[in-house]
Write a protein that holds these residues in place. Sequence first.
Motif, PDB file in Angstrom:
ATOM      1  N   THR A   1       0.810  -1.198   0.000  1.00  0.00           N
ATOM      2  CA  THR A   1       0.000   0.000   0.000  1.00  0.00           C
ATOM      3  C   THR A   1       0.850   1.257   0.000  1.00  0.00           C
ATOM      4  OG1 THR A   1      -1.526  -1.277   1.357  1.00  0.00           O
ATOM      5  CG2 THR A   1      -2.028   1.041   1.039  1.00  0.00           C
ATOM      6  N   GLU A   2       1.878   1.267   0.820  1.00  0.00           N
ATOM      7  CA  GLU A   2       2.711   2.466   0.856  1.00  0.00           C
ATOM      8  C   GLU A   2       3.499   2.608  -0.435  1.00  0.00           C
ATOM      9  OE1 GLU A   2       4.767   2.646   4.646  1.00  0.00           O
ATOM     10  OE2 GLU A   2       2.875   3.024   5.705  1.00  0.00           O
ATOM     11  N   ALA A   3       3.861   1.477  -1.029  1.00  0.00           N
ATOM     12  CA  ALA A   3       4.533   1.531  -2.334  1.00  0.00           C
ATOM     13  C   ALA A   3       3.578   2.105  -3.383  1.00  0.00           C
ATOM     14  CB  ALA A   3       4.995   0.146  -2.743  1.00  0.00           C
ATOM     15  N   CYS A   4       2.334   1.740  -3.284  1.00  0.00           N
ATOM     16  CA  CYS A   4       1.356   2.138  -4.295  1.00  0.00           C
ATOM     17  C   CYS A   4       0.947   3.602  -4.151  1.00  0.00           C
ATOM     18  CB  CYS A   4       0.129   1.233  -4.185  1.00  0.00           C
ATOM     19  SG  CYS A   4      -1.143   1.610  -5.386  1.00  0.00           S
ATOM     20  N   THR A   5       0.620   4.017  -2.941  1.00  0.00           N
ATOM     21  CA  THR A   5       0.116   5.390  -2.754  1.00  0.00           C
ATOM     22  C   THR A   5       1.238   6.380  -2.498  1.00  0.00           C
ATOM     23  OG1 THR A   5      -0.105   5.216  -0.345  1.00  0.00           O
ATOM     24  CG2 THR A   5      -1.968   4.448  -1.673  1.00  0.00           C
ATOM     25  N   GLY A   6       2.350   5.911  -1.997  1.00  0.00           N
ATOM     26  CA  GLY A   6       3.434   6.812  -1.624  1.00  0.00           C
ATOM     27  C   GLY A   6       3.179   7.558  -0.333  1.00  0.00           C
ATOM     28  N   LYS A   7       2.052   7.251   0.312  1.00  0.00           N
ATOM     29  CA  LYS A   7       1.716   7.956   1.552  1.00  0.00           C
ATOM     30  C   LYS A   7       2.062   7.121   2.777  1.00  0.00           C
ATOM     31  CE  LYS A   7      -1.917  10.748  -0.455  1.00  0.00           C
ATOM     32  NZ  LYS A   7      -3.357  10.891  -0.644  1.00  0.00           N
ATOM     33  N   LYS A   8       2.722   7.763   3.736  1.00  0.00           N
ATOM     34  CA  LYS A   8       3.107   7.075   4.962  1.00  0.00           C
ATOM     35  C   LYS A   8       2.715   7.897   6.168  1.00  0.00           C
ATOM     36  CE  LYS A   8       7.038   4.821   2.823  1.00  0.00           C
ATOM     37  NZ  LYS A   8       8.437   4.438   2.902  1.00  0.00           N
ATOM     38  N   PRO A   9       2.274   7.337   7.240  1.00  0.00           N
ATOM     39  CA  PRO A   9       1.948   5.913   7.319  1.00  0.00           C
ATOM     40  C   PRO A   9       0.568   5.647   6.739  1.00  0.00           C
ATOM     41  CG  PRO A   9       1.486   6.946   9.437  1.00  0.00           C
ATOM     42  CD  PRO A   9       2.007   8.027   8.528  1.00  0.00           C
ATOM     43  N   TRP A  10       0.465   4.509   6.135  1.00  0.00           N
ATOM     44  CA  TRP A  10      -0.829   4.074   5.580  1.00  0.00           C
ATOM     45  C   TRP A  10      -1.854   3.977   6.709  1.00  0.00           C
ATOM     46  CZ3 TRP A  10      -1.945  -1.719   5.205  1.00  0.00           C
ATOM     47  CH2 TRP A  10      -3.241  -1.934   4.697  1.00  0.00           C
ATOM     48  N   VAL A  11      -1.457   3.279   7.778  1.00  0.00           N
ATOM     49  CA  VAL A  11      -2.339   3.087   8.929  1.00  0.00           C
ATOM     50  C   VAL A  11      -1.645   3.673  10.151  1.00  0.00           C
ATOM     51  CG1 VAL A  11      -3.292   1.346  10.497  1.00  0.00           C
ATOM     52  CG2 VAL A  11      -3.421   1.001   8.017  1.00  0.00           C
ATOM     53  N   ARG A  12      -2.412   4.412  10.958  1.00  0.00           N
ATOM     54  CA  ARG A  12      -1.812   5.060  12.134  1.00  0.00           C
ATOM     55  C   ARG A  12      -1.570   4.084  13.274  1.00  0.00           C
ATOM     56  NH1 ARG A  12      -1.798  10.914  12.343  1.00  0.00           N
ATOM     57  NH2 ARG A  12      -3.083  10.931  14.207  1.00  0.00           N
ATOM     58  N   TYR A  13      -2.558   3.265  13.561  1.00  0.00           N
ATOM     59  CA  TYR A  13      -2.448   2.387  14.734  1.00  0.00           C
ATOM     60  C   TYR A  13      -2.746   0.947  14.338  1.00  0.00           C
ATOM     61  CZ  TYR A  13      -3.059   6.969  16.835  1.00  0.00           C
ATOM     62  OH  TYR A  13      -2.925   8.287  17.140  1.00  0.00           O
ATOM     63  N   TRP A  14      -1.794   0.090  14.631  1.00  0.00           N
ATOM     64  CA  TRP A  14      -1.973  -1.345  14.378  1.00  0.00           C
ATOM     65  C   TRP A  14      -2.274  -2.040  15.697  1.00  0.00           C
ATOM     66  CZ3 TRP A  14      -2.049  -3.764   9.681  1.00  0.00           C
ATOM     67  CH2 TRP A  14      -1.629  -3.008   8.583  1.00  0.00           C
ATOM     68  N   LEU A  15      -3.417  -2.708  15.749  1.00  0.00           N
ATOM     69  CA  LEU A  15      -3.820  -3.393  16.986  1.00  0.00           C
ATOM     70  C   LEU A  15      -3.917  -4.897  16.732  1.00  0.00           C
ATOM     71  CD1 LEU A  15      -4.543  -0.427  17.668  1.00  0.00           C
ATOM     72  CD2 LEU A  15      -6.654  -1.259  18.688  1.00  0.00           C
ATOM     73  N   HIS A  16      -3.356  -5.661  17.655  1.00  0.00           N
ATOM     74  CA  HIS A  16      -3.385  -7.116  17.470  1.00  0.00           C
ATOM     75  C   HIS A  16      -3.805  -7.835  18.741  1.00  0.00           C
ATOM     76  CE1 HIS A  16      -0.784  -5.839  14.100  1.00  0.00           C
ATOM     77  NE2 HIS A  16      -1.480  -6.768  13.472  1.00  0.00           N
ATOM     78  N   THR A  17      -4.626  -8.857  18.546  1.00  0.00           N
ATOM     79  CA  THR A  17      -5.141  -9.609  19.693  1.00  0.00           C
ATOM     80  C   THR A  17      -4.275 -10.838  19.959  1.00  0.00           C
ATOM     81  OG1 THR A  17      -6.587 -10.799  18.161  1.00  0.00           O
ATOM     82  CG2 THR A  17      -7.541  -8.939  19.327  1.00  0.00           C
ATOM     83  N   GLY A  18      -4.244 -11.230  21.231  1.00  0.00           N
ATOM     84  CA  GLY A  18      -3.498 -12.437  21.617  1.00  0.00           C
ATOM     85  C   GLY A  18      -4.263 -13.700  21.256  1.00  0.00           C
TER      86      GLY A  18
END
Length: 477
Positions: A242-259
Amino acid sequence: MDVKVYNTLTREKEVFVPLREGEVRMYVCGPTVYDYTHLGHARTYVAFDVIRRYLEHKGYSVLMVMNFTDIDDKIIRRANETGEDPKELANRFLKFFLEDMEALKVKPADVYPRVTEHIQEIIDFVKKLEEKGYAYEGNDGVYFEVRKFEDYGKLGKINLEELKKGARVEPGEGKRNPEDFVLWKKAKPGEPKWDSPWGEGRPGWHIECSTMSTKYLGEQFDIHGGGNDLIFPHHENEIAQTEACTGKKPWVRYWLHTGFVMVRGEKMSKSLGNFVTIRELLERYSPEVLRFFVLQRHYRSPLDYTEEGIQHAKNNLERLYHAIENLRIALEKAEMPFKWGEEEFELYESIRSAGKRFHEAMDDDFNTAEAMKPIFEVANAVNAYITKVEKPKASVLRKALEFFRMIGEVFGLFEGYFKEEGESREEELIELLIQVRSELRKQRNFALADEIRAKLREMGIQLEDGPQGTIWKRINV
RNA sequence: GCCGGGAUAGCCUAGAGGCGAGGCGGCGGACUGCAGAUCCGCUUUACGGGGGUUCAACUCCCCCUCCCGGCUCCA
C-alpha cells in the motif's frame, strides 16, 4: 480523557488521535471462509467489537470495515476434498460466520467487502504497483519485489537477512527472490479464475486487504487490526504494497493485534485440531458468558481456554445479573428522595468513582480486565445498600442502574435485562403463580410449591423466598 | 539463529517505586420448611529464582530458570 492504544508498529502505548476529528476509520481482517468459526476468531472479533463500542461511547463516529476472503488456496483445497463448488463452500461458511457474530452480539461492520466482488479493483492495484516498478510478472504469477521497498519489516521487526536464515522462505518458481510474495496467481487447470492483463488467475492473499481497505477508508486511515498471527507476513506485506502504491506514509496510524486463545499451552488452531467452535460453545453457554469470558482478559494477552474458566465467567456474570435484579426489586419499594442519609451518599460515591475507574481502565488500551473491578464493586455496594437500608431511595438506585446500562452498552452485556419492556402480562402471570405458591407454602404443601419453583426456573424465572415475601428474577445467563 | 509476550495467594485475572487488589472456590456465622439470593468474618504477611539500585522494590537494572508465540497456512 484521551484514549491510549498500544501500537504494534511502535511497540508503545500512544495517545489515540484520529486523522479526522471525531471520526475513526477502522479495518479488521476478517476470516477466510472455509470452516466454522472457533473461539480464537470469536476472541478477536469480540475484542474489536468492544474497542469499537468504546470509541463510539466516547463520542466518535466509527466507520468499520471487515473483509471476507472468499477465494483462496485453502478454500479451493477444501472444496476439492468435499467435492463442493468453491464458491458455494465460501458462501456457506460466510453465512455461518455472520450468524455466529450475530449470536455473539458483535455489532455488524458497515461494509463487509468480499474479494470476489473486488477483482477489478485488485487488478488495478496490481497494475499500479507494476507501473511503479514494485511488481514483476513471473511464469506462475505476479510478484511484489520486497527489496524495492526499503521500509520492509517495520511492523514485524523483520530483518530480511534473518528472514532468509529462517529456513521457511520458499523459493517459488516464478520468484526472483525468495522473500517476494505473490500479488496475482495464475490459474492452474480447474481452478476458479478471472481475466487479467497477466492471463487468467486470482488475487494473492495480501493484496485484497490493501485494495479493499483503501477503497472504503481512504489511502490513510486510523486503525487496522487482527490476530497476532497476522502481523507477519500478512500485515507487513499489506504495508509494503500500500505504501509503495500510494506513496503515503503511514498508511495506517495504529496497528492493533489480539493475543491467541490457548488450549493446554498451545495455540488454538485448525491445524492442531484443538479448537472449539462457537456453535458448540453456544449450546452450553449463553453468548454473554462467552463475551464475558473473553473480556476478563486484556485483548493482547493470551487467553487460556478451559471449561472451568468459562464456568467462572458464568458465575461472575450471574453475580452481576443478580445485583441488577436486586436493584429492580428494590426500586419497587423505593422512596422519594426527600432526604439522603449517609448510606445514599456512600452508594452514590461508590458509583461515581467506579464510573471514573471504568473509563480510566478502558482509556488505557481498552483494559477490559481492569475495567471489570469497578463493576463488581458497584454490585457489592448495591447489595450492601439494599440489605442495610429499609427504605431505599429511588434516585441512587437509578444511578446504579444507569451505571450498569452504560457498562452493558460498552461490553455488549445485560441485554436480557435492559432490552425487554412491555412484558407486563408475563409479569402478572408470574405474580399470580407466586401468590398461589405462597398459599401452598402456608398450607405446608411444599412438594407442589417446590415444583412450581422448579418449573419456573426451567423457564428462566428464579424465585427467592425472603423475610418480606417472595421475589422473582430473570435468569439471563 | 532473529523478534516478541509471560511467571501475582487454592484457582482465574489486573496493577504498580512507598498508600484498598477484583472475582471465583472453600470454611464459619446471620437469614431459611428446603433451595436461592444477600450480608458479616476467615482462607490472604500474593507477586518464579539470584544479585544490584534505593530511605523504600512485587514494581527499576542485570543475570538465571521455566513457559508460550512469530519467523510466508492462520484470528
